[in-house]
Scaffold this active site. Structure first.
Site, short mmCIF file in Angstrom:
data_model
loop_
_atom_site.label_atom_id
_atom_site.label_comp_id
_atom_site.label_asym_id
_atom_site.label_seq_id
_atom_site.Cartn_x
_atom_site.Cartn_y
_atom_site.Cartn_z
N ASN A 107 54.52 69.49 41.77
CA ASN A 107 54.27 69.38 40.45
C ASN A 107 52.57 69.87 40.29
OD1 ASN A 107 54.27 68.49 37.76
ND2 ASN A 107 52.97 66.81 38.16
N HIS A 109 49.37 69.39 37.84
CA HIS A 109 48.52 68.84 36.86
C HIS A 109 47.29 68.93 36.34
CE1 HIS A 109 48.33 64.97 34.78
NE2 HIS A 109 47.09 64.91 35.01
C1 GRF Z 1 50.12 72.54 32.38
O1 GRF Z 1 49.03 72.23 31.72
C2 GRF Z 1 50.74 71.60 33.21
O2 GRF Z 1 49.52 71.23 34.26
C3 GRF Z 1 51.17 70.58 32.73
O3 GRF Z 1 51.96 71.06 31.71
C4 GRF Z 1 51.38 72.27 31.22
C5 GRF Z 1 52.35 73.30 31.08
O4 GRF Z 1 52.01 74.49 30.72
N1 GRF Z 1 52.05 69.78 33.59
P1 GRF Z 1 52.84 75.69 30.80
O5 GRF Z 1 54.22 75.32 29.95
O6 GRF Z 1 53.28 76.23 32.04
O7 GRF Z 1 52.28 76.65 29.80
#
Ligand code: GRF
Length: 206
Positions: A107, A109
């Site tokens: 994942n 974050h």
């Molecule tokens: C990112 O900021 C990620 O860290 C979080 O959700 C967002 C997703 O962005 N978990 P994207 O859909 O990949 O543009």
């Protein structure tokens, strides 16, 4: 051997797109074989369809009684996969799934975990908190998924300095750029078998 990857995404999917594109650019021996999304109308699904990546829409409206996510697990098991990547996936992964893919779910974050992690901290909420607290630095973290939110073993974490009074939207742009960099790096390490486990911690082989 070619690594098969499943990506889970709920929204814009910029991390998903970035990984698919960089796999091609860097000639990585890996392929995204399936995109799982709870949201059939999101950009991630559109991108997958345009790029001939199979999609599976999985949500409680479609499968109201699948509390353990058995149907989802069965679907994923149809592919012999090596890695699951959560890229802006807004739903919780069941214990059932986590057990089946131990140390195989990543994942990302948008903070320096454990700071600003856990239930309620996602997307702009994280950057707004960083701004409100006048933090001088922030960053992004790639970690393996365990049974709680944002607590699994960290693989890569990278920080950036913030200028005085940088607004949440600007912080978000900078962090997203960082996310793209370290998420692909993590996928590459995984696919090139450069991660080894010691005392439940992932180490990177040089
Ligand atoms: C990112 O900021 C990620 O860290 C979080 O959700 C967002 C997703 O962005 N978990 P994207 O859909 O990949 O543009």
């Amino acid at each position: 051997m070619k690594k098969a990857i499943v990506v889970f995404a709920s929204g814009t999917g910029s991390n998903f797109k970035n990984i698919v594109e960089k796999i091609k650019i860097h000639n990585l021996d890996a392929e995204v074989v399936l995109l799982v999304s709870n949201n059939s109308n999101c950009n991630a699904v559109t991108f997958a369809k345009k790029n001939n990546i199979k999609t599976f829409i999985y949500n409680s409206k479609k499968y109201p009684n699948d509390f353990n996510q058995d149907i989802l697990l069965k679907k994923i098991k149809q592919y012999e996969i090596d890695l699951i990547i959560l890229a802006g996936y807004m739903k919780k992964i069941s214990k059932n799934l986590i057990k089946n893919y131990k140390n195989k779910i990543l994942n990302i974050h948008p903070s320096l975990l454990p700071k600003y992690g856990g239930k309620g901290f996602y997307g702009m909420k994280v950057h707004e908190a960083v701004y409100a607290n006048k933090d001088k630095k922030t960053g992004a973290t790639v970690h393996f998924v365990d049974e709680d939110y944002d607590t699994g073993p960290i693989l890569i974490q990278k920080e950036i300095n913030l200028k005085l009074d940088e607004k949440p939207s600007k912080i978000s742009d900078k962090v997203l750029e960082l996310e793209h960099e370290i998420y692909f790096k993590s996928v590459r390490l995984f696919c090139e078998d450069k991660i080894l486990w010691k005392n439940n911690k992932p180490l990177i082989k040089e």
